[in-house]
Structures are given as structure tokens and as C-alpha cells.
Scaffold this motif. Structure first.
Motif, short mmCIF file in Angstrom:
data_model
loop_
_atom_site.label_atom_id
_atom_site.label_comp_id
_atom_site.label_asym_id
_atom_site.label_seq_id
_atom_site.Cartn_x
_atom_site.Cartn_y
_atom_site.Cartn_z
N UNK A 111 21.87 65.46 -7.85
CA UNK A 111 20.26 65.16 -7.73
C UNK A 111 20.87 65.46 -6.22
N UNK A 112 20.31 65.46 -5.09
CA UNK A 112 20.18 66.04 -3.39
C UNK A 112 18.25 65.56 -3.26
N UNK A 113 19.35 64.90 -1.95
CA UNK A 113 18.18 64.18 -1.19
C UNK A 113 17.49 65.18 -0.73
N UNK A 114 15.92 64.56 -0.82
CA UNK A 114 15.10 65.76 -0.49
C UNK A 114 15.25 65.58 1.44
N UNK A 115 14.60 66.47 2.13
CA UNK A 115 15.07 66.51 3.20
C UNK A 115 13.78 66.67 4.29
N UNK A 116 12.94 65.77 4.15
CA UNK A 116 12.00 65.34 5.18
C UNK A 116 10.53 65.80 4.28
N UNK A 117 10.73 66.52 3.36
CA UNK A 117 9.56 68.05 2.91
C UNK A 117 8.38 67.91 3.02
N UNK A 118 7.75 69.03 3.50
CA UNK A 118 6.44 68.48 4.13
C UNK A 118 5.43 69.34 3.02
N UNK A 119 6.25 69.87 2.08
CA UNK A 119 5.12 70.91 1.00
C UNK A 119 4.01 69.16 0.28
N UNK A 120 2.68 69.44 -0.56
CA UNK A 120 2.67 68.45 -1.09
C UNK A 120 2.91 67.90 -2.53
N UNK A 121 3.88 67.72 -2.49
CA UNK A 121 4.20 67.62 -3.82
C UNK A 121 4.59 66.40 -3.85
N UNK A 686 8.29 66.14 11.27
CA UNK A 686 9.19 67.80 11.04
C UNK A 686 9.53 67.76 9.91
N UNK A 687 10.60 68.46 9.67
CA UNK A 687 11.11 68.32 8.50
C UNK A 687 12.09 67.92 8.68
N UNK A 688 12.63 67.75 9.97
CA UNK A 688 13.66 66.14 9.83
C UNK A 688 13.44 64.91 10.68
N UNK A 689 12.16 65.22 10.12
CA UNK A 689 12.21 63.17 11.49
C UNK A 689 10.35 62.91 10.63
N UNK A 690 10.40 61.66 10.90
CA UNK A 690 9.50 61.18 10.57
C UNK A 690 9.35 59.68 11.61
N UNK A 751 24.21 62.52 10.31
CA UNK A 751 23.24 61.75 10.12
C UNK A 751 21.82 61.22 9.96
N UNK A 752 21.66 59.94 10.20
CA UNK A 752 20.31 60.06 10.16
C UNK A 752 21.10 59.01 11.38
N UNK A 753 19.45 58.92 12.79
CA UNK A 753 19.39 57.87 13.86
C UNK A 753 18.10 57.64 13.22
N UNK A 754 18.37 56.60 13.54
CA UNK A 754 17.05 55.59 14.11
C UNK A 754 16.19 54.53 14.13
N UNK A 755 15.79 55.20 15.77
CA UNK A 755 15.35 54.37 17.08
C UNK A 755 13.44 52.90 16.67
N UNK A 756 14.04 52.17 16.90
CA UNK A 756 13.14 50.80 16.41
C UNK A 756 13.20 49.98 17.61
N UNK A 757 11.35 50.11 17.85
CA UNK A 757 11.03 48.97 18.32
C UNK A 757 10.42 47.89 17.58
N UNK A 758 10.93 46.13 17.44
CA UNK A 758 9.79 45.44 17.32
C UNK A 758 8.77 44.23 18.44
N UNK A 759 8.02 44.34 17.64
CA UNK A 759 7.19 43.44 18.33
C UNK A 759 7.02 44.11 20.25
#
Length: 800
Positions: A111-121, A686-690, A751-759
Motif C-alpha cells: 500500500x502507498x501513502x495518500x498525498x493529502x487527497x482532498x476527495x471526500x473519501x 492543498x494536495x501537499x499541505x495541511x 520529504x515532509x517539512x513541519x513548522x510548528x509554534x508551541x504556546x
């Protein structure tokens, strides 16, 4: 031409039908078998080769669903015919697999990971109606793919903190380790990693969880009705399953973050037979401490690391063996000459076998060790303070299927536990040291249990799960025990002698029956009501005067002075799915009684205490609450909201007035927080961002403030009248994160980039309260905030 169009159309239908028939896969060797064809299958990640645990495998023609086990395997028994498998797993694209069953055989699928699909599935990682049809109450199962949607804490997802976002589960504050489940203490949770108990699940006093998420497959928290195969704790069981390596090809995961990084690799040692997985995680937080304005922080240091090794061997399609190794290490020095360090280490061997379509077994043997030390190198008074716990155990479980919805589980477990409460070792230094050596006696015990559980369904409406567990406990020597005068308080002034027990000689025994049962009644296919009762025995206690697990806490076994904790819990809940399982909702209420919970006396001295019975008194506990949960599974916006109203109370009444706390009235436990609210949202940009957000609010935990002070032997001491009658300020915090995937020409750019802000808004939530003397007034209180400003992190992760 018009006359030929119908023929062309029929020809195209025929050709497409033939092509579809040719795409069907033949499974098994054709020997003319018509019935009871046994098909086994295995699901793995197409990129990493990791097994996919908890995926749903549905045979469309039969409307029959199986769930893949810890090795990503599933089993079907079919008649000779054409079938279509529909395979779903959270975060992965759905797989449709047509095949013809002609004989016993095996299927291997990727199985392959989905790529932030926007379809209502909806892509479920489990049966979407399991929360309705199951008899489980309070069982929370989380896959690592679901966890990755939460805002990361200091750059990475966190198992313990993710559980604290769910109803009935909380932590006392920021940088706190352990969990408080339904009004229970942190010691009332049994944390199992690959089947071995882990006593301190934290790095850096709780800033990080001590489990690398890249080597965790999934985890389940039982907080209401606990299966009878588990015992030894009063509130919950957290069962963490490690991820085995690929039997097909080599791959791995890598993450580089602001304060920590990790790397794991896995692949076949012997293709299709033996795999290996190795994971390492470490910190480099000292650069951040050195950049702080506070001089105490600049002169501090902190380090942690953990390593995992997993060997998975497949004997055949029905039998496998797994070896798991785990080690975590921490050391921390805060602007002083004293370094605090602790280590968890475990070895586990697990055998899983399926002897027939009805009978399966699971055998686990483990060795687990927890060590803690404080090392001071100030000069003339160098010392080393050491303590630890060792567990060696065996667990044997059988499952026998009486029918499709009728199953019996039975088995037993036993373990030897050794506690080294503390040893003070003077260091070598020039001159004469004022530190004298001291060692608290080691403790030894054996804990065993046998269990039976029966799960069955009566039609579509009623499901029942009931069982019983018999727990046995022996506390044995060598040990020298103080004897006290009868009908008087236990203190040094009332000692009348002592008794010495030889090695292996029994000092005290306890046993008891623990019935557990749950009932489910389905009002319809989307609504059910569940009720349950749970009784647990706990033979180990955490003696502490803090609200969270600290390395200086003292673990104490039940003996002739301290009886085991006995917990009775009653639960009732209603569960409903809405709009085609898009929404899951539930409301649960519970009531819990706790006997023999330990509370420290006023002015108790716990560290290196040879006779804790002089400093501790047994009491009663009571907890009750209401838990509300709403989760949205589908669409561009997903997430959940959880709210808990709960109380956790204690009462201590003894025949001796000097031991009574708060005049014998009920008082709030250290972790009593009546209101607890968590809101979590994930929005696909988008298809590649959340983007995701977490907001948390809870009532401030109880605290005791001094009301006056007095002088004793030239020292100014605080006077406390009542315990836990005030509260620190309420806790609230907002965390945000942005996750986006970059496409590149090579895997290392993909790859995946994650930018986070705590507090986000810089809330100074109190971590602890301390007091300082001030002339002419009672001691004044001050609040320490661990994270009082917005804290941004950036991390990059990839699979290869």
C-alpha cells in the motif's frame, strides 16, 4: 455505420470484460478443492516495507472484514469462487484486489501513502463501526499515521501527549511525565513496550516521551474495562506495539529537528524469513540552553537518547518470533554540580502461533530494568545516590474461537520484581567528607495471575464480554522488619524490636479475584449503549509528594504494613455515529473507588527512608466524571473535541489523631482537575499541505499554601494547616503547525517539512509552585513556568 455501432459497443464491453477477467489473480494451487480454502495475506508499506497493522481487509461478496495483526497479516477461509478484496488503512490509498480462490495460498500486497487527497473519501485504519459494535469500553487505539496529524511537540509527535488530548486522560501540566487516567495517579498506569513494563516513560523530566515514534506501530490505552489478561495496575494499561522490519527490501526513516533528530533503518536479513529494524534518537538541546539569557540555563546541560532493535523471524505463515531491545538514557544538570540521570532498558522475546483456525497463542518473556542516580561533584562532599527496579516475567495467552462471534481467551503470567530503593555512596575527594554511606534494604516480590475471558454476541443487538482474573502476590526476604507496639502509631518511638527474614522466606502474601464484565446493546446500526464493571489489584506504590513522576520518587512494594491498592470501577456510556460514520460521538460516565491508596504524613521524609511505614499512611480514594467526545473523520477539515468533568478525591482516617489529614474530610488529590477541554483540528490546504491546531484548557491543579511560619532550632519553618485547598492558575495553550510535502528528483529531496509554534500567545502556565521566606509575613509563593513564550520548531523527515 449506425447499424454497426451497437456491435462495436458490445465488442468493447466483451473486450473490457475479458481484460478485467485477465486482471484477476489466481490464489492457491488448483487441486479441485471446493470448500474451506485457507488464504493468508500480508500488507506492507510500498516504500519502507513496514508491516501495516490494523488495516481493514473486506471481502466484498461476503461483507466480511478482517483486521491485520501486529505483523500486518490476515487470514480468510473461503469457498472456491471469484472475490474482490477492498483494503483500507488510515493515511494510505485504498487497494482493490480481485482474485480467484482455487486452493490454499498466500497473498502479499503493498500500500502507498495518500498525498493529502482532498476527495471526500474516508480511509479508515479500522472498522468504522467498531466503536458501536464492540463491547470494549474506554479502549483507545491510535495508529502512528493518525498521530502525525497532531501538532508536534518540540519537533516530533508524542505518544503520551497525544493520549492526553482524549477524554478521561490528562497530565498535570507542561513538562510532566506520566498520565492521570480517570482520577488515578501516574503509578496506576502500566506502560508496556513490546510486552515489557517501563517505569519512567520520559526524557528531560517529561518534555519528551521516551519512545521513538518511528519504531512504534500502534498503541492501545485501556481505561475502563481492562481485558483480564492484564493485571497489576489500578487505572489503565498502555500497550505499545513496536514496528517490525520489512521482509522484502531495505528502507528507513530520518528526521532532523530543532532540538533532536532520529534515524531508523529496516530490511530483510533473510528475504521473506528474517527482518531487522534499528532506530536511534538523540538530542542536541544544549545549544539552545547556551543561547538563553538566563545565566542558570546557560550553565546547564541536558542530554537524552534512545535506541531500539527489533528482529522478526517468520517460521511459516502461522508462526513467528520477535525479539525487541529498548534502551533510553537521560542526564540533566541545572546550573549546579549535581547531575541527575536515569535509564530504561528492556529485552523481550515474543512467540505468536496459530495452531488451527480456532486456536492461537501469544507467549512473551521479558527483562526490564530502570536505574536512577544523582551524582554530585561539588568537591569535599561528592556523592552518588543510586536506585532502581528490575522486572523479569513471562506471559502466556491462548485464544480459542468457538464460533464467528464467540471467543474464549485464557492464560496466565508471573514475574519477579526487585526494588533497590536507594544507596548513598560517598565520593572520593581530598579531605574528610561529611557524607556517610547509607543503603536502604532491597525489596523482593513475586506477582502472578491466571485469567479467563469470554466474548460473544447474541444476534445484532447484544454483545457480552465477561471474565475473571485471580491475582497472587508474595513479598519475601531477605529483609529485617521493625516491630511496633500494638495499638500505637507506627513511628520510631514505638519500635519494640525487629525480625529478620532469610532469603526467599515469605513475609506477606495477598491474593484476590478480579471480575470484569461489559455489556453492549445496539439500538440500531449506528447507536449503542454500553455498561461495565472492572476490579483491579495493584501491588506496587509510588510514594511521592509531587504531582508528576520524578526521578526522586520512591517505588514501594506492598508488605505487612501497606496492603495492595484495590480499585473498583463502574462505567456507562452511549455511542453514536452520524452521517455515514463521518462523525463519532460518545458520552461516558464513571465512578471509581480506591482502597489502600498511600498518602504521606505532614513533614514526611521520603528519600533514603529505611522504614517508610513511619512516614506514610493508607487512605481511601474516590473518582467520578463525565467524558464527552466528538470526532470528525471525513473531509477537508478533520479533528476532535473532548471534554471531561471529573473529580479525584482522597481521605485519610486512622485511629490516631496525629495521622489524620484535613480532619478526616475528603480533599482533592494532587492531580484533581475538574474541567479539561481539548480541541484539535486539521485542515488540508492543498494536495501537499495541511495545517493543524490544538487548544487545551484545564482547571489548575490543587496546591497547599502555608498559612504561617515558626522558628525551630534556629530555622524558620512554614506551617500548613490543610492539604490541597488552593489551586494554581488555570492552564490553557494553543499550538499550531504547518506540514507540507516537497517533491524532488531524489528521495532525499522528497520529504515532509513541519513548522510548528508551541504556546502561540505566550501563556505562562505554572509548572510548579515554590515558597520563599519573607520577613514579617508568611512564606510567599512563586510560580515556575517551563514554557512561557512562543516556541517555534522546524523539522524535516523523509522515508528512503
Amino acid at each position: 455505420m449506425k447499424k454497426t455501432l451497437p456491435y462495436i459497443f458490445l465488442f468493447l464491453i466483451f473486450v473490457s470484460g475479458e481484460l478485467f477477467a485477465q486482471q484477476k489473480n489466481i490464489v492457491g494451487r488448483d487441486i479441485g478443492q471446493l470448500k474451506d480454502i485457507k488464504i493468508s495475506g500480508r500488507l506492507i508499506d510500498q516504500i519502507s516495507g513496514d508491516p501495516l497493522v490494523g488495516a481493514t481487509v473486506t471481502v466484498r461478496e461476503l461483507n466480511k472484514t478482517e483486521i491485520t495483526n501486529t505483523n500486518g497479516t490476515f487470514n480468510l477461509v473461503l469457498d472456491r469462487a471469484d472475490y474482490i478484496l477492498e483494503i483500507r488503512y488510515v493515511g494510505y490509498e485504498t487497494v482493490i484486489y480481485p482474485f480467484v480462490a482455487v486452493g490454499d495460498g498466500r497473498i502479499s500486497l503493498t500500500m502507498i501513502q495518500e498525498d493529502f487527497t482532498l476527495d471526500d473519501v474516508v480511509i479508515y485504519g479500522r472498522d468504522p463501526e467498531k466503536n458501536i459494535r464492540s463491547t470494549d469500553m474506554g479502549a483507545i487505539s491510535v495508529s502512528m499515521n493518525t498521530l502525525k496529524e497532531l501538532p508536534p511537540f518540540l519537533g516530533e509527535v508524542d505518544i503520551i501527549r497525544s493520549l492526553a488530548t482524549l477524554p478521561g486522560v490528562s497530565q498535570v501540566g507542561e513538562a510532566s511525565s506520566g498520565l492521570n487516567v480517570r482520577g488515578g495517579g501516574a503509578d496506576q498506569n502500566l506502560i508496556l513496550f513490546a510486552g515489557a513494563p517501563i517505569y519512567n516513560p520520559s526524557h528531560l523530566f517529561g518534555l519528551f516521551t521516551a519512545f521513538n515514534p518511528d519504531v512504534v506501530n500502534d498503541f492501545v490505552l485501556y481505561k475502563a474495562i481492562i481485558p483480564t489478561k492484564f493485571g497489576g495496575r489500578g487505572s489503565s494499561i498502555l500497550d505499545i506495539a513496536p514496528k517490525s522490519g520489512s521482509l522484502d527490501k531495505w528502507g528507513g526513516d530520518m528526521m532532523v529537528g530543532t532540538v533532536s533528530g532520529k534515524l531508523s533503518v529496516n530490511g530483510p536479513v533473510i528475504k521473506d524469513k528474517l527482518s531487522a529494524k534499528i532506530g536511534f534518537r538523540g538530542s542536541y538541546i544544549n545549544w539552545l540552553l547556551g543561547a538563553m539569557n538566563n545565566p542558570d540555563l546557560r550553565s546547564s546541560q541536558a542530554n537524552f537518547n534512545d535506541v531500539n532493535g527489533i528482529l522478526y523471524g517468520e517460521i511459516n505463515e502461522n508462526h513467528n518470533v520477535t525479539y525487541s531491545f529498548y534502551r533510553s538514557y537521560d542526564d540533566f544538570a541545572l546550573a549546579s554540580d549535581t547531575t541527575i540521570s536515569w535509564t530504561n532498558m528492556s529485552h523481550t522475546v515474543r512467540y505468536q502461533g496459530k495452531f488451527s483456525e480456532r486456536l492461537a497463542t501469544d507467549v512473551v518473556g521479558y527483562y526490564s530494568k530502570y536505574d536512577f542516580s544523582i551524582f554530585n561533584k561539588s568537591g569535599i562532599n561528592n556523592f552518588d545516590l543510586e536506585s532502581g527496579i528490575t522486572d523479569v516475567g513471562l506471559r502466556l495467552n491462548f485464544t480459542y474461537a468457538l464460533g464467528e462471534n464467540n471467543r474464549v481467551s485464557f492464560g496466565g503470567d508471573t514475574k519477579n520484581i526487585t526494588i533497590r530503593p536507594g544507596e548513598l555512596i560517598p565520593g572520593t575527594s581530598e579531605g574528610e567528607s561529611t557524607i556517610l554511606p547509607k543503603k536502604v534494604q532491597d525489596e523482593f516480590a513475586r506477582e502472578s495471575g491466571f485469567y479467563l475471558q469470554h466474548e460473544l454476541e447474541f444476534g445484532q443487538k447484544i454483545g457480552v464480554s465477561y471474565g475473571i482474573r485471580y491475582d497472587m502476590y508474595q513479598y519475601y526476604g531477605p529483609r529485617t522488619v521493625k516491630e511496633y507496639a500494638p495499638n500505637l502509631p507506627l513511628n520510631e518511638g514505638n519500635v519494640i524490636g525487629e525480625r529478620t527474614y532469610a532469603s526467599g522466606e515469605t513475609i506477606q502474601t495477598y491474593d484476590g479475584w478480579g471480575p470484569r464484565a461489559s455489556l453492549r446493546y445496539s439500538l440500531d446500526s449506528k447507536t449503542s449503549i454500553k455498561a461495565g464493571y472492572n476490579k483491579m489489584y495493584q501491588f506496587i506504590h509510588l510514594v511521592s509528594n509531587t504531582a508528576t513522576i520524578a526521578p526522586t520518587d520512591v517505588w514501594k512494594l506492598s508488605d505487612q504494613f501497606f496492603k495492595p491498592q484495590i480499585v473498583d470501577q463502574y462505567s456507562l456510556g452511549i455511542y453514536k455515529n452520524l452521517k455515514g460514520n463521518i462523525f463519532e460521538t460518545s458520552i461516558e460516565v464513571y465512578y471509581k473507588e480506591i482502597d489502600n491508596v498511600l498518602e504521606y504524613k505532614d513533614g514526611a521524609r521520603l528519600l533514603l527512608q529505611q522504614n517508610l511505614e513511619t512516614e506514610i499512611v493508607p487512605g481511601q480514594g474516590q473518582a467520578y466524571g463525565v467524558e464527552v467526545y466528538v470526532k470528525k473523520n471525513l473531509g477537508r477539515t478533520t479533528g476532535w473535541a473532548s471534554y471531561t468533568y471529573s473529580r479525584s478525591l482522597r481521605r485519610v482516617i486512622t485511629p490516631f489523631e496525629e495521622e489524620i489529614i484535613n480532619d478526616g474530610e475528603w480533599f482533592a488529590s494532587n492531580f484533581d482537575k475538574p474541567h479539561d477541554l481539548t480541541l484539535i483540528g486539521n485542515y488540508k490546504l492543498a494536495t501537499n499541505a495541511s495545517i493543524s491546531a490544538t487548544f487545551s484548557y484545564s482547571t489548575g491543579r490543587p496546591v497547599s499554601f502555608p498559612e504561617a511560619k515558626f522558628d525551630f532550632a534556629g530555622n524558620s519553618l512554614a506551617f500548613f494547616k490543610e492539604r490541597n485547598t488552593q489551586r494554581i492558575p488555570d492552564f490553557h495553550r494553543l499550538d499550531l503547525s504547518l506540514n507540507f510535502k516537497l517533491k524532488g528528483n531524489t528521495k532525499f529531496h522528497d520529504g515532509d517539512w513541519t513548522f510548528a509554534v508551541m504556546n502561540v500567545y505566550g501563556r505562562k502556565n505554572p509548572f510548579s509552585v515554590f515558597f520563599a521566606d519573607q520577613a514579617g509575613s508568611p512564606p510567599q509563593s512563586y510560580i515556575l513556568a517551563i514554557l512561557g513564550v512562543p516556541f517555534p520548531t522546524l523539522s524535516y523527515s523523509l522515508k528512503f
